[in-house]
Design an enzyme around this catalytic site. Structure first.
Site, PDB file in Angstrom:
ATOM      1  N   ALA A  76     -23.840  33.980  18.746  1.00 14.03           N
ATOM      2  CA  ALA A  76     -22.920  34.509  19.754  1.00 14.03           C
ATOM      3  C   ALA A  76     -23.196  33.863  21.104  1.00 14.03           C
ATOM      4  CB  ALA A  76     -23.057  36.030  19.858  1.00 14.03           C
ATOM      5  N   ASP A  77     -22.184  33.923  21.960  1.00 11.91           N
ATOM      6  CA  ASP A  77     -22.361  33.469  23.330  1.00 11.91           C
ATOM      7  C   ASP A  77     -21.575  34.390  24.256  1.00 11.91           C
ATOM      8  OD1 ASP A  77     -23.425  31.243  25.140  1.00 11.91           O
ATOM      9  OD2 ASP A  77     -21.333  31.510  25.781  1.00 11.91           O
ATOM     10  N   THR A  78     -22.193  34.721  25.382  1.00 11.15           N
ATOM     11  CA  THR A  78     -21.572  35.596  26.381  1.00 11.15           C
ATOM     12  C   THR A  78     -21.534  34.875  27.716  1.00 11.15           C
ATOM     13  OG1 THR A  78     -22.427  37.573  25.270  1.00 11.15           O
ATOM     14  CG2 THR A  78     -21.761  37.823  27.575  1.00 11.15           C
ATOM     15  N   SER A 113     -18.108  35.597  22.420  1.00 13.50           N
ATOM     16  CA  SER A 113     -17.605  35.060  21.146  1.00 13.50           C
ATOM     17  C   SER A 113     -18.717  35.143  20.120  1.00 13.50           C
ATOM     18  CB  SER A 113     -17.151  33.609  21.313  1.00 13.50           C
ATOM     19  OG  SER A 113     -16.031  33.540  22.173  1.00 13.50           O
TER      20      SER A 113
END
Length: 197
Positions: A76-78, A113
């Site tokens: 995930a990436d924020t 995402s």
């Protein structure tokens, strides 16, 4: 129901690990180190989706390289977006304070995402939430930066920590703001044969 429900988590984030544990999903952590610099003129959602995919690919390469059991992998990436500007993790305390001054009294978006893959496919889902900060005093900003909490977080704050006192309003996913939107993540887990319920 599949007997081995374990997945790989390609993230060093203790918050993501905690949220997956909350769902009852057993995980093995794999580090996925990638360059997180935005591309020129890259849109924020394209940025987080690209990074989530790259982290998943990097983690999957690790699985193959070390001959680990083939089981689904999640990455995930924020990022925080103010206007259309991507605001990543602060470089130092002065940068953290400058970011918080910009967020003070304003709305911003938090985009997370989540990518999940196995040997055959990769699926990405994205959560977009809006956060409004109340106006912050310089003393509050300096005090918060002094705690060290902002230093490893996109947008220089963690909503699940002390920065929760800055938040006037949220529209969207609280867990997405923390770093792993549970609604989208549960859907991905079900897609890969690991339903939560």
């Amino acid at each position: 129901m599949i007997s081995d429900r374990r997945i790989y988590l390609a993230s060093g984030s203790p918050r993501r690990k905690e949220l997956l544990t909350q769902l009852g999903i057993p995980i093995e952590v794999i580090r996925a180190d990638i360059n997180e610099d935005p591309l020129p003129d890259e849109a924020p959602i394209a940025y987080t989706e690209r990074l989530a995919r790259e982290k998943a690919k990097n983690g999957w390469s690790h699985v193959l390289q070390f001959g680990l059991p083939l089981r689904p992998l999640l990455a995930a990436d924020t990022t925080v977006v103010l206007g259309n500007e991507i605001i990543g993790k602060p470089y130092d305390a002065a940068d953290a304070a400058a970011i918080l001054r910009r967020l003070s009294g304003n709305e911003h978006q938090v985009i997370t995402s989540v990518a999940m893959c196995d040997a055959e496919r990769m699926i990405v889902r994205t959560s977009v939430s809006t956060v409004r900060f109340r106006s912050l005093s310089d003393d509050e900003i300096d005090g918060y930066v002094h705690t060290g909490e902002p230093m490893d977080k996109a947008g220089a704050y963690g909503i699940q920590g002390l920065a929760g006192i800055f938040v006037e309003e949220i529209r969207g996913s609280f867990t997405g703001i923390v770093g792993l939107p549970l609604c989208e993540t549960a859907a991905l887990l079900a897609d890969f044969g690991r339903p939560v319920l």
